[in-house]
Structure formats: structure tokens, C-alpha cells
Write an enzyme that holds these catalytic residues in place. Sequence first.
Site, PDB file in Angstrom:
ATOM      1  N   THR A  71      -9.751  70.935  21.911  1.00  0.00           N
ATOM      2  CA  THR A  71     -10.832  71.608  21.178  1.00  0.00           C
ATOM      3  C   THR A  71     -12.180  71.238  21.790  1.00  0.00           C
ATOM      4  O   THR A  71     -13.040  72.098  22.016  1.00  0.00           O
ATOM      5  CB  THR A  71     -10.773  71.225  19.679  1.00  0.00           C
ATOM      6  OG1 THR A  71      -9.496  71.598  19.166  1.00  0.00           O
ATOM      7  CG2 THR A  71     -11.866  71.916  18.890  1.00  0.00           C
ATOM      8  N   GLN A 176      -0.724  75.329  25.451  1.00  0.00           N
ATOM      9  CA  GLN A 176       0.702  75.487  25.150  1.00  0.00           C
ATOM     10  C   GLN A 176       1.543  75.791  26.389  1.00  0.00           C
ATOM     11  O   GLN A 176       2.750  75.998  26.272  1.00  0.00           O
ATOM     12  CB  GLN A 176       0.902  76.594  24.101  1.00  0.00           C
ATOM     13  CG  GLN A 176       0.261  76.290  22.744  1.00  0.00           C
ATOM     14  CD  GLN A 176       1.024  75.242  21.931  1.00  0.00           C
ATOM     15  OE1 GLN A 176       2.149  74.873  22.269  1.00  0.00           O
ATOM     16  NE2 GLN A 176       0.403  74.765  20.863  1.00  0.00           N
ATOM     17  N   SER A 193      -4.275  69.664  26.457  1.00  0.00           N
ATOM     18  CA  SER A 193      -4.237  68.638  25.417  1.00  0.00           C
ATOM     19  C   SER A 193      -3.085  67.667  25.651  1.00  0.00           C
ATOM     20  O   SER A 193      -1.992  68.088  26.037  1.00  0.00           O
ATOM     21  CB  SER A 193      -4.042  69.334  24.065  1.00  0.00           C
ATOM     22  OG  SER A 193      -3.993  68.391  23.030  1.00  0.00           O
ATOM     23  N   GLY A 194      -3.310  66.381  25.359  1.00  0.00           N
ATOM     24  CA  GLY A 194      -2.272  65.369  25.561  1.00  0.00           C
ATOM     25  C   GLY A 194      -1.087  65.518  24.628  1.00  0.00           C
ATOM     26  O   GLY A 194       0.072  65.418  25.047  1.00  0.00           O
ATOM     27  N   HIS A 195      -1.370  65.797  23.350  1.00  0.00           N
ATOM     28  CA  HIS A 195      -0.283  65.694  22.363  1.00  0.00           C
ATOM     29  C   HIS A 195       0.664  66.890  22.345  1.00  0.00           C
ATOM     30  O   HIS A 195       1.624  66.909  21.573  1.00  0.00           O
ATOM     31  CB  HIS A 195      -0.831  65.394  20.968  1.00  0.00           C
ATOM     32  CG  HIS A 195      -1.570  66.497  20.285  1.00  0.00           C
ATOM     33  ND1 HIS A 195      -1.036  67.184  19.226  1.00  0.00           N
ATOM     34  CD2 HIS A 195      -2.786  67.028  20.484  1.00  0.00           C
ATOM     35  CE1 HIS A 195      -1.906  68.080  18.797  1.00  0.00           C
ATOM     36  NE2 HIS A 195      -2.991  68.008  19.549  1.00  0.00           N
ATOM     37  N   CYS A 313      -2.091  75.370  12.226  1.00  0.00           N
ATOM     38  CA  CYS A 313      -3.541  75.364  12.010  1.00  0.00           C
ATOM     39  C   CYS A 313      -3.882  76.350  10.902  1.00  0.00           C
ATOM     40  O   CYS A 313      -4.582  76.037   9.963  1.00  0.00           O
ATOM     41  CB  CYS A 313      -4.280  75.747  13.283  1.00  0.00           C
ATOM     42  SG  CYS A 313      -3.658  74.867  14.702  1.00  0.00           S
TER      43      CYS A 313
HETATM   44  N1  PLP Z   1      -5.391  75.653  21.865  1.00  0.00           N
HETATM   45  C1  PLP Z   1      -4.118  75.866  21.498  1.00  0.00           C
HETATM   46  C2  PLP Z   1      -3.393  77.070  22.031  1.00  0.00           C
HETATM   47  C3  PLP Z   1      -3.473  74.965  20.641  1.00  0.00           C
HETATM   48  O1  PLP Z   1      -2.216  75.184  20.278  1.00  0.00           O
HETATM   49  C4  PLP Z   1      -4.199  73.840  20.167  1.00  0.00           C
HETATM   50  C5  PLP Z   1      -3.576  72.916  19.184  1.00  0.00           C
HETATM   51  O2  PLP Z   1      -2.911  73.363  18.274  1.00  0.00           O
HETATM   52  C6  PLP Z   1      -5.522  73.651  20.607  1.00  0.00           C
HETATM   53  C7  PLP Z   1      -6.080  74.583  21.453  1.00  0.00           C
HETATM   54  C8  PLP Z   1      -6.322  72.464  20.183  1.00  0.00           C
HETATM   55  O3  PLP Z   1      -5.830  71.291  20.787  1.00  0.00           O
HETATM   56  P1  PLP Z   1      -6.293  69.845  20.285  1.00  0.00           P
HETATM   57  O4  PLP Z   1      -5.405  69.497  19.135  1.00  0.00           O
HETATM   58  O5  PLP Z   1      -6.104  68.935  21.459  1.00  0.00           O
HETATM   59  O6  PLP Z   1      -7.736  69.952  19.905  1.00  0.00           O
END
Ligand code: PLP
Length: 367
Positions: A71, A176, A193-195, A313
Site C-alpha cells: 500500500t 498477487q 508485498s512480503g506477506h 479487504c
Molecule cells: N494490492 C493487492 C492486489 C493486494 O492483494 C493487496 C493486499 O491485499 C495490496 C495491494 C496491499 O498490500 P499490503 O497488505 O502489503 O499493503
Amino acid sequence: MTPIYLDNQATTPLAPEAFDAMLPWLRDNFGNPHSSHVMGRPAAAAVEVAREQVAALLPKNGRVIFTGSATEAINLAMGAARTQQGRDQIAIIDTEHAAVRDTALWYRTQGFETTLLPVDADGLIVLEELEAYLGQKTALVGAMLVNNEIGTIQPVEQITEMAHRAGALMLCDAVQGFGRIDMPQQADLIALSGHKICGPKGIGALWLRDDIEVPPLIHGGGQEQGIRSGTLSPALCAGLGVAAKLCAERRETDRVHIASLADKARSLFGAWTVNGSLDQRYPGNLNIRRDGLDVARLMSDVRGVAFSAGSACASGSGRPSHVLAALGLQPAQIKSSIRLGFGRYTSIEEVEQAAHLINQAAENQLS
Ligand code: PLP
């Protein structure tokens, strides 16, 4: 009892290798990676190893900036629109994650005109609409690689070519897809993103092509090439680095495994309708619906399986899924949709058991 985990788009379990790589930096080696003394230097070296491991999966002509999340990386990336002289329009796909969508919409308060580009019933961008939209005022186009709710894969290379022809920058939210499918080679900015790759939470990264500048969001000590101030966590960097390296090493093994889980699930959920494209899709995501089903009830009936109603989300925020709505689904169809997400550590037996529990609860509800 530990539930069967089928929510790998929301987050993934930490790979044991990533956990092991993080521990020394949390325990004994607590030096600040920005200190030049004997405690700081190994920590700085660990950060640079991690940067290389992440960069290895990205195009060669750019640099990796660590952030606190994807994000944050996306918010940082979108600032590139401000560097585009005489251009004040941003376009994103209607089905983008809130990290892109809400940021792009916020730019309306900053004098930008933000447009949401439509998708077809399969969830794929309508390229003719993009072509008609692009012009001399377009500063930035945002397109995700793999959709987090429905798994559809957008033609990002094609979108990038079209954006570049109009002189616009291209931001790809690759969260993703990173580590699992090829990265877009021509994009200007890529967020990850790491997680989502069996790495730790609390770390993401922005890849920027060499000639791209972004104004910093956070001011301070000038870390991360002055783009993202703040002391880095060597533990989080090391965890992300090793997670990325594992993705690269295991790419084919993971691909085959996840494809076999998806095949099994598709056959076990034959009575359900798949939301989104059947062929342009990442197989680790199965978004399906059964008309007449109350998914809130289904989720409370099937406590032994961790899965999601629509997007984690969107459901967390109480908002109906804007992604499923963009496909043209009716509110009742959206409310009868579930998302199952398979990952490296999901077994065939878990998919079978989960399908049994979910199907049984659905039948009870519908009978
Ligand atoms: N973009 C996508 C496509 C995601 O699936 C997510 C997380 O659900 C994000 C952005 C945001 O990632 P982060 O949790 O590292 O902020």
C-alpha cells in the site's frame, strides 16, 4: 482445531526459511543498518542481500526501494504522476485493489482527473476503452497483474505499450503475481508485498525504472536513496529477500502443485459458477458463487475452513465487492460468492476436506 487455511490472497503463512533468516536480526544482531560501525555494517549487508534477492525477480533496468507495505509502495509510486509536466489525468482499472483505487481517487482532491476503466464480464480490461481514453493529458495508468478477488490476469504488457505510446507512465500492482508469474518487463513502477509470498507482514517494495523519480512521502534521514526515510528492519528485509529467493527456486514446483490443487477444486465445486475469466487467471484463486446462497451464514456454518467472502479487504470494510459489481454481477450474486485461495503449503487432502464441508453446508442451506 487449526482451520484449513484457504485464504492465501489475504495473506500467506511465513516460509520456515524466511523465519530462520529473520531470527538473527531480531535477536543478537540488533545493529542499525544505517550505522557505519561494526554492528551496523552486517545489518546493512543483510539489507543489500535482500534487495538483490527481490531485484532478481524484477526487470534489470531499475532499483528496489523497501517500504512498510505494498500500500505504501503504491502511494509512493502514484506520486510519479506529479512529475509529468502538463499532464493531470490518472486512469486505473475499475477492479483495482483499494490501495490503488482509493489512492487514485484521492488524487481528485489534488487537481487530477481520475478515470476508472471498465472491464468485461470476465473481469478483463476493455482495451478499446483504454485506447479511446489515452491522450496528451494522461500522466499515469495503473493496472494490476493478478486480481486479488477473482484471480484474473490483466494484459499488463499490452496496457503498458499503449500507455507509453500516449507518453504516460505505467504502474503495475504486482502483489498477487510477484514470485509466481512473470513480471511486466516494460512497466515503470511495480509494487509488491512480503506477506503474499510467504514472507513477513510489514514490508513491501517499490521497483522503479532507472529514469523514474517519485517525490518522497516520508521525510527524514534520507534512507532508501532519499525516497523513503526511516530506519529499515533488517529482519523484515531478510525475510522478504529469502521469501523471494524461494519463489524463484520453487517456481515450477509451486506452479505444478497449485495447478493440481486448482484442478481438484474445480472438479469438487462443479455445482458452482466461477467468477472471472476461466483461462486468463492465476490458478491459486478460485472465486465461485451459488445462486441463492447466504455466504455470511455459510461462513459461520463452516468454521473449520478459513476462506473469504469476496475480498478480505472489501468484506473487512463492509463494502460490497466493487470487483464483482464491475463484472456485472447482481448484489444477490455478489453475496453468494466465496473466494478460495490455495498456496504452497495447501495440501490436496485439505482441498478435499474443505470442499466436503463447504458443499455440505451449502446443500443444507439450499435444501
Ligand atoms: N494490492 C493487492 C492486489 C493486494 O492483494 C493487496 C493486499 O491485499 C495490496 C495491494 C496491499 O498490500 P499490503 O497488505 O502489503 O499493503
